[in-house]
Write an enzyme that holds these catalytic residues in place. Structure first.
Site, mmCIF file in Angstrom:
data_model
loop_
_atom_site.group_PDB
_atom_site.id
_atom_site.type_symbol
_atom_site.label_atom_id
_atom_site.label_comp_id
_atom_site.label_asym_id
_atom_site.label_seq_id
_atom_site.Cartn_x
_atom_site.Cartn_y
_atom_site.Cartn_z
ATOM 1 N N TYR B 33 0.825 -1.211 0.000
ATOM 2 C CA TYR B 33 0.000 0.000 0.000
ATOM 3 C C TYR B 33 0.852 1.251 0.000
ATOM 4 O O TYR B 33 2.053 1.199 0.243
ATOM 5 C CB TYR B 33 -0.967 -0.014 1.187
ATOM 6 N N ARG B 52 7.536 3.350 -5.406
ATOM 7 C CA ARG B 52 7.731 2.474 -4.255
ATOM 8 C C ARG B 52 6.698 1.352 -4.230
ATOM 9 O O ARG B 52 7.006 0.217 -3.832
ATOM 10 C CB ARG B 52 7.667 3.291 -2.964
ATOM 11 N N LYS B 151 6.553 -1.875 1.784
ATOM 12 C CA LYS B 151 5.396 -1.264 2.461
ATOM 13 C C LYS B 151 4.223 -2.215 2.257
ATOM 14 O O LYS B 151 3.512 -2.134 1.253
ATOM 15 C CB LYS B 151 5.119 0.128 1.897
ATOM 16 N N GLU B 184 13.359 3.346 12.858
ATOM 17 C CA GLU B 184 12.351 4.309 12.429
ATOM 18 C C GLU B 184 11.207 4.255 13.433
ATOM 19 O O GLU B 184 11.196 3.410 14.320
ATOM 20 C CB GLU B 184 11.846 3.951 11.030
ATOM 21 N N LEU B 208 11.908 1.722 6.297
ATOM 22 C CA LEU B 208 11.258 2.070 5.032
ATOM 23 C C LEU B 208 11.835 3.428 4.629
ATOM 24 O O LEU B 208 11.816 4.373 5.413
ATOM 25 C CB LEU B 208 9.745 2.203 5.237
#
Lengths: 285, 285
Positions: B33, B52, B151, B184, B208
């Site tokens: 997504y 991406r 992702k 992250e 990511l």
């Protein structure tokens, strides 16, 4: 109708069985599930599966609306609707719909999906001659990140591992952890036999503690087969005298080869004893 | 209608937007997504998001049915239907329905769900005074297991991390990796400023690579702010002169405290320069 779905208690045709696109199971894999099979018209080992469902839910802070006894009744009642004896029953409980946020405490109502279909047994030769497995090119999720002992809707790690099996036409893919130890296969646990000892990964390693694994451990103890829960490597596995996979549908399934290297025997004597003990156990369950 | 859903090209009311319970997005989180936002009636940085999307899909061996240009058109057309200017647009593509198996090569047809809603901006004070963050009690998934640079629909790791933020009423939870380095936050990247140098985790670390992160890196280079992509620890973060989060909706958001320890300045001078540069960049995009 050969297959049935029940969503939050309402029976649905599989082709019409739908869930909101805002369900967190769909958005984030924010769900837990179990697969139970039956033998001779009776769900097998359903209580430990329900125990694990509760453990998974607790570990992701998901409140289940029913008690263990109520889930048992729901699953039994659903299974009674099966127009076939040997069934595969999958129950998935997602955190449900709510605002789009990762917050596990966001207000949602869990959704429950149960699915029932005839069990497709594995070919007899798998049990009699063993299956080829490969070592996956991705590592197993770490217990400290996404604990494999949570049976969740996050199975992409396993999908990516299975790809390696699919590409080599192997039956299963076994994953290692970052320390180079064997953990488990994508939907089964791994055992090997070395000098008469039965080895399987420790309970607190990067594995899902399978229900079949637990039964096999108990059966091995009853048969006085020395058991060690210990870490072992792919080299240990390749050099083992015997090795096998366990899962609800695989029961005790011999491994014939690892990455093309043929094991010494498949099934070997310890595997055969455990296969027999498992069949006997199932018959008397 | 304030919100819109489009499933495989067909507009749907959010309350009626449903997907099969056999969709692999629901079963396994087997999906990818992106979230895109708009500024002043125009989708922002949509091309890198689509790039991406394709990278994520490729890494999970999911074939996308359209070209990048076609996805751009689909997203633009959908966005045009929004009865509001500043929008949040989410596109999720799952591997779709098929037989229940982990095999990524099983025959399926991907499902595409797009969702559009008015953008809810973060409170102004978050940008002016910074936000509290915590270090999560779970590690980030390892790149070698479930690569955070995909992702995907596997976001339970992030959900479990966010729990730590929710429990402390913090804005975000930052995850470390098994080596003790900051990776992250659950839906944002992390930067800190140490002696005038801007630090962020290396591109090949367990993160990511955020679109906003990339823009900020480019802006910093344009402003001659020395940038180092390097590993740093929670102690480095707490001792930093400044720190901030980046994401599409957060833009450049100062971190005020880490686990309750207040940072030296929030926002500090470097953060302020980058906030301003980001607003200017957005205005001219």
């Amino acid at each position: 109708m050969e297959e049935l779905v029940m969503i939050n208690g309402a029976i649905s045709k599989p082709s019409e069985a739908k869930i909101s696109v805002f369900d967190r199971g769909f958005l984030y894999g924010d769900a837990t599930y179990e697969v139970v099979r039956s033998y001779s018209g009776k769900l097998f080992a359903v209580e430990p599966h329900i125990d694990r469902l509760f453990l998974s839910a607790e570990r992701i802070s998901m409140k289940l609306p029913y008690t263990k006894k109520q889930y048992l009744d729901r699953m039994q009642e659903f299974y009674q609707k099966a127009p076939f004896d040997d069934a595969y029953l999958r129950i998935q409980i997602s955190r449900g719909e709510g605002p789009i946020t990762l917050d596990p405490y966001a207000p949602t109502t869990v959704n429950e999906v149960m699915y029932l279909r005839p069990l497709k047994p594995h070919p007899r030769e798998y049990f009699e001659r063993g299956v080829p497995v490969v070592i996956a090119g991705v590592l197993r999720n770490s217990k400290k990140a996404m604990d494999p002992d949570i049976k969740s809707g996050n199975y992409l790690n396993n999908v990516l591992a299975y790809k390696f099996a699919a590409e080599k036409k192997a039956h299963e893919a076994i994953m290692e952890n970052s320390e180079g130890f064997i953990t488990e296969a994508t939907t089964s646990n791994v055992f090997c036999v070395v000098n008469g000892e039965l080895w399987t990964s420790p309970d607190d390693s990067d594995i899902l503690r399978g229900i079949t694994r637990n039964i096999v451990i108990t059966l091995a103890q009853g048969l006085d087969i020395p058991l060690k829960k210990k870490n072992f490597t792919r080299q240990d596995l390749k050099n083992a005298d015997e090795a096998f996979l366990t899962s609800s549908t695989r029961e005790v399934m011999p491994i014939a080869s690892v990455n093309g290297d043929v094991l010494k025997s498949s099934p070997g004597p310890v595997t055969r004893r455990l296969q027999q003990a498992y069949y006997d156990y199932v018959k008397n369950a």
